[in-house]
Design a protein around this motif. Structure first.
Motif, PDB file in Angstrom:
ATOM      1  N   GLU A 146      25.539  -4.761  -1.051  1.00  0.00           N
ATOM      2  CA  GLU A 146      25.171  -6.150  -0.733  1.00  0.00           C
ATOM      3  C   GLU A 146      26.365  -6.880  -0.136  1.00  0.00           C
ATOM      4  OE1 GLU A 146      22.289  -8.222  -1.398  1.00  0.00           O
ATOM      5  OE2 GLU A 146      21.456  -6.195  -1.259  1.00  0.00           O
ATOM      6  N   ALA A 147      26.264  -7.336   1.076  1.00  0.00           N
ATOM      7  CA  ALA A 147      27.362  -8.094   1.697  1.00  0.00           C
ATOM      8  C   ALA A 147      26.780  -8.908   2.845  1.00  0.00           C
ATOM      9  CB  ALA A 147      28.439  -7.133   2.211  1.00  0.00           C
TER      10      ALA A 147
ATOM     11  N   CYS B 279      33.840  -2.948   5.593  1.00  0.00           N
ATOM     12  CA  CYS B 279      32.436  -2.640   5.893  1.00  0.00           C
ATOM     13  C   CYS B 279      31.848  -1.832   4.748  1.00  0.00           C
ATOM     14  CB  CYS B 279      32.331  -1.864   7.199  1.00  0.00           C
ATOM     15  SG  CYS B 279      32.944  -2.816   8.588  1.00  0.00           S
ATOM     16  N   ASP B 280      30.756  -2.359   4.183  1.00  0.00           N
ATOM     17  CA  ASP B 280      30.211  -1.732   2.990  1.00  0.00           C
ATOM     18  C   ASP B 280      28.696  -1.666   3.073  1.00  0.00           C
ATOM     19  OD1 ASP B 280      30.205  -0.550   0.558  1.00  0.00           O
ATOM     20  OD2 ASP B 280      30.400  -2.419  -0.577  1.00  0.00           O
ATOM     21  N   THR B 281      28.179  -0.570   2.553  1.00  0.00           N
ATOM     22  CA  THR B 281      26.726  -0.385   2.584  1.00  0.00           C
ATOM     23  C   THR B 281      26.027  -1.139   1.454  1.00  0.00           C
ATOM     24  OG1 THR B 281      27.076   1.618   1.302  1.00  0.00           O
ATOM     25  CG2 THR B 281      26.831   1.894   3.677  1.00  0.00           C
TER      26      THR B 281
ATOM     27  N   SER C  82      28.351  -6.450   5.970  1.00  0.00           N
ATOM     28  CA  SER C  82      27.298  -5.468   6.244  1.00  0.00           C
ATOM     29  C   SER C  82      27.118  -5.308   7.753  1.00  0.00           C
ATOM     30  CB  SER C  82      25.992  -5.968   5.614  1.00  0.00           C
ATOM     31  OG  SER C  82      24.906  -5.295   6.200  1.00  0.00           O
TER      32      SER C  82
ATOM     33  N   PRO D  87      26.171 -10.320   6.590  1.00  0.00           N
ATOM     34  CA  PRO D  87      26.288  -9.655   7.896  1.00  0.00           C
ATOM     35  C   PRO D  87      27.647  -9.954   8.529  1.00  0.00           C
ATOM     36  CG  PRO D  87      24.234 -10.906   7.747  1.00  0.00           C
ATOM     37  CD  PRO D  87      25.025 -11.246   6.529  1.00  0.00           C
TER      38      PRO D  87
END
Ligand code: SAM
Length: 248
Positions: free
Chosen positions: A173-174, A169-171, A218, A176
């Motif tokens: 660009e990824a 889980c990354d804040t 995300s 959903p």
């Protein structure tokens, strides 16, 4: 739940079989005697994560511990979803909440990981274990999740099982997470990775994104606290792949 069954439900580590005797530790005996006001002859329910759930009768309770005799089996053992949570430790209050809720949500393993920006490095595993036991007892789950000692992130991913998809889980660009989950086979093993309050550093992001089993995802446009992010990710995984699916 059947209202005629005893409300008190305890986790024990010993084998359970009809006619057997199980020993209770001092804390469990205190809880039965002084909190739930039980006495010899009263019923409790026991589970050990292996043999199912059993009815048992209190034989004796003292300050040092207690004993119960095991009666009939109430529920056969069932497997919980195969979901690991890897998380950078946070401060005590949010950490306790994270462990309690993650157990309720059905994780099978909790692995604290030390990332480059992790600030909280000391974790009281005994306290987290006690929280996990209480949450498992209360939520009626049949298995007891493992709470592992903290390790460096790279060590946690050493020998990673190829079939276990790691949702990182990354804040940044990824895609959903809900979309990324659509390609997972229902019931397949999974894992969620949550970073520290300072987030992952650029080098970690790059390294994680290149791992064949890892998928950066995300959880929407807002920056969530680590514990909120963990619980949101677990809910998404359980709904799409785990035991919240219909027919699971
Ligand atoms: N300033 C940090 C950053 O931008 O990465 C904030 C980190 S956040 C408090 C802690 C962790 O929660 C993150 O490392 C990430 O794993 C997870 N997280 C928080 N919000 C997220 C979001 N919207 N999408 C995906 N992960 C999120």
């Amino acid at each position: 739940m059947d209202e005629t069954r005893p409300k008190v439900r305890l986790y024990v580590s010993s084998p359970l079989a009809a006619g057997g005797v199980a020993t209770l530790d001092a804390g469990q005996a205190h809880y039965l005697r002084n909190v739930m006001r039980l006495s010899p002859g009263d019923g409790v329910r026991l589970f050990n994560g292996v043999d199912g759930e059993w009815l048992a009768t209190v034989d004796g309770l003292s300050r040092k511990g207690g004993g119960v005799t095991v009666g009939e089996r109430l529920r056969a053992q069932t497997a919980d979803a195969d979901l690991w949570l890897l998380f950078a430790p946070v401060k005590r209050a949010p950490l306790d909440l994270l462990v309690q809720k993650a157990v309720e949500l059905g994780v099978s393993r909790l692995q604290p990981v030390l990332t480059r920006r992790t600030v909280v490095e000391r974790v009281n595993i005994d306290r987290l274990d006690a929280i996990a036991v209480e949450a498992a007892e209360q939520s009626q789950r049949m298995s007891m999740p493992e709470v592992a000692e903290p390790v460096e992130l790279a060590a946690a991913l050493d020998d990673w099982p190829a079939r276990r998809r790691l949702y990182f889980c990354d804040t940044g660009e990824a895609p959903p997470m809900a979309e990324a989950l659509a390609s997972d086979a229902p019931g397949s093993p999974g894992a969620v990775l949550i970073g520290p309050e300072g987030g992952f550093d650029p080098g970690e992001r790059q390294w994680l994104a290149a791992l064949p089993y890892a998928a950066p995802v995300s959880l929407g446009p807002r920056i969530l606290r680590a514990e909120t992010a963990a619980l949101a990710a677990l809910v998404l995984w359980q709904s799409a792949v785990g035991d919240w699916r219909s027919g699971a």
